[in-house]
Design a protein around this motif. Structure first.
Motif, PDB file in Angstrom:
ATOM      1  N   ASN A 112      17.512 123.758 140.713  1.00 43.43           N
ATOM      2  CA  ASN A 112      15.967 124.260 141.440  1.00 43.43           C
ATOM      3  C   ASN A 112      16.050 125.648 141.727  1.00 43.43           C
ATOM      4  O   ASN A 112      17.132 126.515 141.788  1.00 43.43           O
ATOM      5  CB  ASN A 112      15.893 123.532 141.986  1.00 43.43           C
ATOM      6  CG  ASN A 112      16.329 123.057 143.374  1.00 43.43           C
ATOM      7  OD1 ASN A 112      15.623 124.237 144.805  1.00 43.43           O
ATOM      8  ND2 ASN A 112      17.643 122.264 143.068  1.00 43.43           N
TER       9      ASN A 112
ATOM     10  N   TYR B 279      13.369 126.212 143.763  1.00 41.81           N
ATOM     11  CA  TYR B 279      13.354 125.885 145.545  1.00 41.81           C
ATOM     12  C   TYR B 279      13.022 127.304 145.749  1.00 41.81           C
ATOM     13  O   TYR B 279      10.851 127.771 146.713  1.00 41.81           O
ATOM     14  CB  TYR B 279      12.877 124.822 145.879  1.00 41.81           C
ATOM     15  CG  TYR B 279      12.638 124.116 147.434  1.00 41.81           C
ATOM     16  CD1 TYR B 279      11.330 123.408 147.134  1.00 41.81           C
ATOM     17  CD2 TYR B 279      12.651 124.297 148.506  1.00 41.81           C
ATOM     18  CE1 TYR B 279      10.547 123.183 148.428  1.00 41.81           C
ATOM     19  CE2 TYR B 279      12.156 124.446 149.565  1.00 41.81           C
ATOM     20  CZ  TYR B 279      10.859 123.713 149.042  1.00 41.81           C
ATOM     21  OH  TYR B 279       9.583 123.702 150.285  1.00 41.81           O
TER      22      TYR B 279
ATOM     23  N   ILE C 192      10.814 112.884 138.124  1.00 35.04           N
ATOM     24  CA  ILE C 192      11.136 114.413 138.868  1.00 35.04           C
ATOM     25  C   ILE C 192      12.758 114.586 138.780  1.00 35.04           C
ATOM     26  O   ILE C 192      13.181 115.573 138.596  1.00 35.04           O
ATOM     27  CB  ILE C 192       9.892 114.906 138.889  1.00 35.04           C
ATOM     28  CG1 ILE C 192       8.510 114.755 138.098  1.00 35.04           C
ATOM     29  CG2 ILE C 192       9.737 116.137 139.974  1.00 35.04           C
ATOM     30  CD1 ILE C 192       7.190 114.822 138.659  1.00 35.04           C
ATOM     31  N   MET C 193      12.261 113.812 140.958  1.00 32.30           N
ATOM     32  CA  MET C 193      13.378 114.274 141.118  1.00 32.30           C
ATOM     33  C   MET C 193      14.691 113.878 140.710  1.00 32.30           C
ATOM     34  O   MET C 193      15.947 114.311 141.437  1.00 32.30           O
ATOM     35  CB  MET C 193      13.621 113.548 142.413  1.00 32.30           C
ATOM     36  CG  MET C 193      11.986 113.561 143.288  1.00 32.30           C
ATOM     37  SD  MET C 193      11.761 115.186 143.457  1.00 32.30           S
ATOM     38  CE  MET C 193      12.972 115.469 144.944  1.00 32.30           C
TER      39      MET C 193
ATOM     40  N   ARG D  24      15.060 121.720 138.184  1.00 32.60           N
ATOM     41  CA  ARG D  24      13.477 121.503 138.851  1.00 32.60           C
ATOM     42  C   ARG D  24      12.811 123.265 138.553  1.00 32.60           C
ATOM     43  O   ARG D  24      13.577 123.609 139.067  1.00 32.60           O
ATOM     44  CB  ARG D  24      13.313 120.355 139.976  1.00 32.60           C
ATOM     45  CG  ARG D  24      13.263 118.712 139.813  1.00 32.60           C
ATOM     46  CD  ARG D  24      13.659 118.695 140.769  1.00 32.60           C
ATOM     47  NE  ARG D  24      14.041 119.240 142.355  1.00 32.60           N
ATOM     48  CZ  ARG D  24      15.081 119.329 142.002  1.00 32.60           C
ATOM     49  NH1 ARG D  24      15.986 118.141 141.369  1.00 32.60           N
ATOM     50  NH2 ARG D  24      16.717 119.418 143.796  1.00 32.60           N
ATOM     51  N   HIS D  25      11.947 123.058 137.707  1.00 31.79           N
ATOM     52  CA  HIS D  25      11.560 124.336 137.977  1.00 31.79           C
ATOM     53  C   HIS D  25      10.049 124.097 138.908  1.00 31.79           C
ATOM     54  O   HIS D  25       9.119 123.666 138.569  1.00 31.79           O
ATOM     55  CB  HIS D  25      11.521 124.776 136.377  1.00 31.79           C
ATOM     56  CG  HIS D  25      10.499 125.681 136.314  1.00 31.79           C
ATOM     57  ND1 HIS D  25       9.226 125.855 136.794  1.00 31.79           N
ATOM     58  CD2 HIS D  25      10.396 127.718 136.444  1.00 31.79           C
ATOM     59  CE1 HIS D  25       8.774 127.690 136.556  1.00 31.79           C
ATOM     60  NE2 HIS D  25       9.565 127.600 136.283  1.00 31.79           N
ATOM     61  N   TYR D  26       9.912 125.341 139.656  1.00 31.95           N
ATOM     62  CA  TYR D  26       8.584 125.512 140.841  1.00 31.95           C
ATOM     63  C   TYR D  26       8.609 127.210 139.944  1.00 31.95           C
ATOM     64  O   TYR D  26       8.497 128.273 140.388  1.00 31.95           O
ATOM     65  CB  TYR D  26       9.317 125.366 142.734  1.00 31.95           C
ATOM     66  CG  TYR D  26       9.664 124.345 142.607  1.00 31.95           C
ATOM     67  CD1 TYR D  26       8.763 123.416 143.565  1.00 31.95           C
ATOM     68  CD2 TYR D  26      11.067 124.310 142.052  1.00 31.95           C
ATOM     69  CE1 TYR D  26       9.441 122.150 143.630  1.00 31.95           C
ATOM     70  CE2 TYR D  26      11.442 122.652 143.221  1.00 31.95           C
ATOM     71  CZ  TYR D  26      11.317 122.124 143.140  1.00 31.95           C
ATOM     72  OH  TYR D  26      11.270 120.598 144.270  1.00 31.95           O
TER      73      TYR D  26
ATOM     74  N   CYS E  79       9.017 118.129 134.923  1.00 33.36           N
ATOM     75  CA  CYS E  79       9.576 118.767 135.742  1.00 33.36           C
ATOM     76  C   CYS E  79      10.051 119.950 135.896  1.00 33.36           C
ATOM     77  O   CYS E  79      10.390 120.869 136.705  1.00 33.36           O
ATOM     78  CB  CYS E  79      11.575 117.701 136.150  1.00 33.36           C
ATOM     79  SG  CYS E  79      12.129 118.483 134.330  1.00 33.36           S
ATOM     80  N   TYR E  80       9.239 120.447 134.393  1.00 31.03           N
ATOM     81  CA  TYR E  80       9.241 122.190 134.605  1.00 31.03           C
ATOM     82  C   TYR E  80       8.602 122.284 135.213  1.00 31.03           C
ATOM     83  O   TYR E  80       7.919 123.790 135.226  1.00 31.03           O
ATOM     84  CB  TYR E  80       9.942 122.445 133.163  1.00 31.03           C
ATOM     85  CG  TYR E  80      10.702 122.142 132.444  1.00 31.03           C
ATOM     86  CD1 TYR E  80      12.165 122.703 133.006  1.00 31.03           C
ATOM     87  CD2 TYR E  80      11.347 120.866 131.875  1.00 31.03           C
ATOM     88  CE1 TYR E  80      13.210 121.963 132.285  1.00 31.03           C
ATOM     89  CE2 TYR E  80      12.048 120.347 130.934  1.00 31.03           C
ATOM     90  CZ  TYR E  80      13.410 120.849 131.659  1.00 31.03           C
ATOM     91  OH  TYR E  80      14.130 120.353 131.057  1.00 31.03           O
TER      92      TYR E  80
ATOM     93  N   LEU F 204       5.743 122.538 138.302  1.00 22.66           N
ATOM     94  CA  LEU F 204       6.147 121.914 140.044  1.00 22.66           C
ATOM     95  C   LEU F 204       5.709 123.349 141.092  1.00 22.66           C
ATOM     96  O   LEU F 204       5.990 124.163 140.007  1.00 22.66           O
ATOM     97  CB  LEU F 204       7.754 121.465 140.675  1.00 22.66           C
ATOM     98  CG  LEU F 204       7.752 120.770 140.044  1.00 22.66           C
ATOM     99  CD1 LEU F 204       9.619 119.959 140.132  1.00 22.66           C
ATOM    100  CD2 LEU F 204       7.462 119.141 139.438  1.00 22.66           C
TER     101      LEU F 204
ATOM    102  N   THR G  39       4.796 119.505 147.687  1.00 20.59           N
ATOM    103  CA  THR G  39       4.892 119.779 146.283  1.00 20.59           C
ATOM    104  C   THR G  39       4.300 119.023 145.107  1.00 20.59           C
ATOM    105  O   THR G  39       3.666 117.993 145.372  1.00 20.59           O
ATOM    106  CB  THR G  39       6.751 118.892 145.616  1.00 20.59           C
ATOM    107  OG1 THR G  39       7.377 119.527 146.178  1.00 20.59           O
ATOM    108  CG2 THR G  39       6.507 119.593 144.140  1.00 20.59           C
TER     109      THR G  39
END
Length: 323
Positions: free
Chosen positions: A158, A160, A212-213, A218-220, A294-295, A297, A312
């Motif tokens: 990720n 984050y 998602i988790m 995971r892309h923010y 998930c991409y 966030l 989030t």
């Protein structure tokens, strides 16, 4: 003078007989060129002397002009050869191809065109109509595996920390803003949530939260605030930056299918009646497929307090700037 400079260059590379060039000129020009030629040859021959110890350049005799020919780096030379401006060069071989734009295209242009068509096909396949939910669904048109590509860039599963840093920098900037502008930011974000374009992760279904988790990546989205005081409809915008994270690098761009304004105006004049309409938030009406949540966030907290960890959110629709 240009002809003479070219002749000197070709002479020094031993591919041209300079004396033949001089004798072909009229008498006056021949004499002038011959004197200049001898002067340059005399100067350049004297330059081939020991090299200066302080700058590694040939020592120049006093009174003689010094001209050094810069060498083009190979990387720059290849860039020039591959430049799009070279596409205007004629590459046809017969008169019948003189007016054919296809024959005059370079290999690079044809390759780009084929790539755009392939990307356009991927984009078109990523958009479909869900008749049961009566909505238009979209999937992110990846050109390569996002997990393999982005995990190398993130050095993990990720980004984050990257998104949180941008969020903190943004909040530090907004903390100095008047309360009026802070309230405008809060309103823009709440409107997006109320319209269903964005949703807090902890309010979504448990199955979606777990998906998602537990995703391999995971892309923010890093985001910033843009104020447009001259705009009446959107004076404040939340702008995401997918290019910063590398997401846009692996998404299909496709062809430019936007209609030309001239064609639109002509078609508008052909009918008996014409109408102009605007669909509010049309692009955001495209619902993102849950497998791509998930991409998509997003970090935010309405307090704009740096001491409070941001929540989030999930952007559940297609978003501007994500190509």
């Amino acid at each position: 003078m240009v002809m003479f400079a070219r002749m000197i260059e070709e002479y020094r590379s031993s591919v041209y007989d300079s004396s033949r060039f001089l004798t072909s000129l009229p008498n006056e020009q021949s004499t002038q060129y011959h004197e200049l030629y001898e002067y340059v040859e005399n100067a350049t021959s004297k330059i081939q002397t020991p090299v200066c110890t302080c700058c590694d350049l040939p020592e120049i005799p006093s009174g003689m002009p010094a001209v050094y020919k810069a060498a083009i780096p190979m990387a720059k030379y290849r860039e020039l050869l591959n430049d799009e401006t070279n596409d205007s060069l004629v590459t046809y071989r017969c008169s019948s191809c003189a007016s054919c734009t296809t024959c005059k295209q370079s290999g690079k242009t044809r390759a780009i065109t084929l790539r755009e068509k392939q990307e356009q096909e991927i984009i078109e396949k990523s958009v479909y109509i869900d008749t049961e939910q009566r909505t238009v669904m979209v999937k992110l048109p990846f050109m390569s595996d996002p997990v393999a590509s982005l995990s190398k860039r993130f050095h993990g599963d990720n980004n984050y920390k990257e998104a949180a840093k941008v969020f903190i920098d943004t909040q530090c900037t907004q903390c100095r803003k008047p309360e009026e502008q802070k309230n405008a930011i809060r309103k823009v974000h709440s409107d997006l949530v109320n319209l269903g374009f964005m949703q807090p992760l902890d309010t979504m279904e448990k199955s979606i939260q777990e998906e998602i988790m537990s995703a391999p990546l995971r892309h923010y989205f890093p985001w910033r605030i843009v104020f447009k005081e001259d705009s009446t409809s959107t004076p404040v915008c939340l702008v995401v930056d997918p290019s910063m994270t590398g997401l846009n690098l692996i998404l299909a761009k496709g062809e430019n299918v936007i209609g030309k304004i001239v064609d639109i105006l002509i078609k508008n004049r052909l009918g008996r009646y014409s109408a102009s309409v605007d669909i509010k938030k049309m692009y955001n009406q495209l619902k993102l497929h849950p497998s791509d949540y998930c991409y998509s966030l997003f970090l935010y907290h309405p307090s704009m307090d740096l001491s409070i960890e941001p929540a989030t959110y999930v952007m559940t629709t297609a978003w501007y700037g994500v190509s």
